[in-house]
Design an enzyme around this catalytic site. Structure first.
Site, PDB file in Angstrom:
ATOM      1  N   HIS A   1       0.826  -1.223   0.000  1.00  0.00           N
ATOM      2  CA  HIS A   1       0.000   0.000   0.000  1.00  0.00           C
ATOM      3  C   HIS A   1       0.855   1.267   0.000  1.00  0.00           C
ATOM      4  O   HIS A   1       0.425   2.301   0.511  1.00  0.00           O
ATOM      5  CB  HIS A   1      -0.952   0.047   1.212  1.00  0.00           C
TER       6      HIS A   1
ATOM      7  N   SER B   1      14.581  21.656 -16.317  1.00  0.00           N
ATOM      8  CA  SER B   1      13.381  22.431 -16.610  1.00  0.00           C
ATOM      9  C   SER B   1      13.780  23.665 -17.415  1.00  0.00           C
ATOM     10  O   SER B   1      14.875  24.190 -17.253  1.00  0.00           O
ATOM     11  CB  SER B   1      12.729  22.846 -15.288  1.00  0.00           C
TER      12      SER B   1
ATOM     13  N   GLU C   1       9.700   8.643 -16.798  1.00  0.00           N
ATOM     14  CA  GLU C   1       8.333   9.125 -17.057  1.00  0.00           C
ATOM     15  C   GLU C   1       7.874   8.741 -18.460  1.00  0.00           C
ATOM     16  O   GLU C   1       6.754   8.270 -18.673  1.00  0.00           O
ATOM     17  CB  GLU C   1       8.260  10.643 -16.885  1.00  0.00           C
TER      18      GLU C   1
ATOM     19  N   LYS D   1      16.045  22.446 -11.187  1.00  0.00           N
ATOM     20  CA  LYS D   1      15.386  21.149 -11.346  1.00  0.00           C
ATOM     21  C   LYS D   1      16.162  20.123 -12.145  1.00  0.00           C
ATOM     22  O   LYS D   1      16.871  20.438 -13.081  1.00  0.00           O
ATOM     23  CB  LYS D   1      14.007  21.350 -11.987  1.00  0.00           C
TER      24      LYS D   1
END
Ligand code: ARG
Length: 460
Positions: free
Chosen positions: A156, A277, A290, A283
């Site tokens: 979980h 970024s 992804e 970043k």
């Protein structure tokens, strides 16, 4: 030049039809297989006395020249030729004259496309298997460095029990092993040659399908021609196998994304495989995992598309089937690049053992061990042990420490039967190593699993 096949249809086709009907813009991908298949077919025609030796020599020379033209980018692809089969044949006839017109004896585009596509899929199966094996090797190498690296095992997405990082990676090695097996079994099941089935019913010419099958690396010719020109199971199988593999890749990618976040900090992806970024200079984004996660969408779509295209088709060939190729090309290309970049991402990432360890000290991962201790060593009924352990967890929470960091004095306060050895049982590493059952997380079992996978890779 006029259309190669304009038998029943006499008027010139409209430009719109040509554009709509053509597969050439995408089936050029099959040019190598088309030429390979044609050379095998011509070789067989000559051996069977259907064409002369001289005709065969001219055909072969012409086909090899066409292959060279295509490879050099000199071949002129013309949409009016409809597909790669017609385009190659037309060029052949232009190059060598009448002998070129004999190549299509005892075959049809229906068995020709079934052959080309199957050859492409079989080659793709092999390429994917090779990359999967390389990925497994990287996972095993990384796992073997981390058979003692503690981190919280989760259910979980909540801390559950201590495991080691190697063990976690081996879960993925297990998935990729099954993927390899799936591609291998599809390869074997489909390694039969379609060529010589002609349009749907075989041919009156005295052909030798056994010979073409062997020349092209198949085990044997397919059994039933009607099925063969209609069958696209081999394509569905590679689409399903890729979809399942990409689902595994997607789950691993999701973990890499979580692990590389500031909240987890378990791994640091290398700069080489991270992006920045355009506006936030601080970043570092995990674009690779992804995108890998995102790519599962299109490969699932490709599988579903082909299933739907095929489901209502009467035997044998129907033009609908021309829709079979683009999705497969797309899935294969994405599978290949995904495997390669995932392998590099894992190979180059840094594993932050300290952060994993710190996380393992959150969430009282050894609570089950304490309860088991109270049952085994103190003879308590499990429910009582469960309750006492719960009380101790509350105590630890109050102190702001992990259960495994409680002092012996505090522990002994709870029950007089608790001995000095309790500290050992609360230790994370002890807990991990106690799970020494077959397939468990102990360092010993993890090492055994690595040995098993290595041996499996060696044997195959
Ligand atoms: N371009 C066609 C395809 O991709 C080749 C087979 C054509 N056969 C036919 N009977 N029209 O499916």
């Amino acid at each position: 030049m006029a259309k190669l096949a304009s038998g029943r249809v006499t008027k010139k086709s409209s430009r719109l039809l040509d554009e709509f009907n053509a597969s050439l813009p995408f089936d050029r991908e099959l040019c190598r297989e088309d030429i390979e298949g044609s050379i095998a077919h011509a070789t067989m025609l000559e051996a069977q006395g259907i064409i002369t030796k001289e005709e065969f020599e001219r055909i072969k020379k012409g086909l090899l020249q066409i292959r060279e033209e295509i490879e050099k980018g000199e071949f002129e692809f013309n949409i009016e030729d409809e597909d790669i089969h017609m385009a190659v044949e037309k060029r052949l006839t232009a190059l060598i004259g009448d002998a070129g017109k004999k190549l299509h004896t005892a075959r049809s585009r229906n068995d020709q496309v079934a052959l080309d596509f199957r050859l492409y899929v079989q080659k793709s199966n092999q390429k994917i298997i090779n990359l999967l094996v390389e990925l497994m090797e990287v996972l095993l190498d990384t796992a073997s460095k981390h058979t003692e690296t503690l981190l919280p095992g989760m259910t979980h997405l909540q801390h559950a029990q201590p495991i080691n990082f190697g063990y976690h990676l081996l879960a993925y090695a297990s998935m990729f092993k099954r993927d390899v097996e799936r591609f291998e079994s599809s390869y074997q099941r489909n390694n039969f040659s379609p060529i010589g089935c002609a349009a749907l019913a075989g041919t009156p010419h005295p052909i030798d399908r056994e010979k073409t099958a062997k020349m092209l690396g198949f085990d044997a010719p397919t059994i039933n021609c009607l099925d063969t020109v209609s069958d696209r199971d081999f394509a569905l199988e590679i689409l399903f196998n890729i979809a399942t593999m990409m689902m595994h890749i997607s789950r691993l990618s999701e973990e890499l994304i979580l692990w590389s976040s500031s909240e987890f900090g378990f791994v640091t992806l290398s700069d080489e495989y991270s992006t920045s970024s355009s506006i936030m200079p601080q970043k570092k984004n995990p674009d690779v995992p992804e995108l890998l996660r995102g790519k599962s969408g299109r490969v699932y779509g490709n599988l579903l598309s082909l299933l739907v295209v095929l489901k209502g088709l009467p035997l044998a060939y129907n033009k609908d089937m021309q829709e079979d190729k683009e999705g497969v090309f797309d899935s294969v290309k994405n599978a290949l690049i995904s495997l390669e970049i995932l392998k590099e991402t894992i190979k180059t990432m840094r594993v932050n053992e300290e952060n994993m360890k710190k996380a393992a000290l959150m969430g009282h991962l050894t609570a089950t061990d304490l309860a088991d201790y109270l049952v085994q060593k103190c003879g308590m009924p499990f429910r009582d042990a469960y309750k006492i352990t719960g009380a101790l967890v509350v105590e630890a929470e109050k102190k702001g420490i992990d259960l495994s960091q409680m002092s012996l004095k505090d522990l002994k306060n709870v029950d007089s039967s608790i001995g000095d050895d309790i500290l050992e049982f609360l230790d994370l590493r002890h807990s991990m190593n106690a799970r020494d059952s077959f397939g468990g997380t102990s360092t010993k079992q993890t090492q055994k699993q690595i040995d098993y996978f290595r041996e499996w890779l060696k044997r195959r």
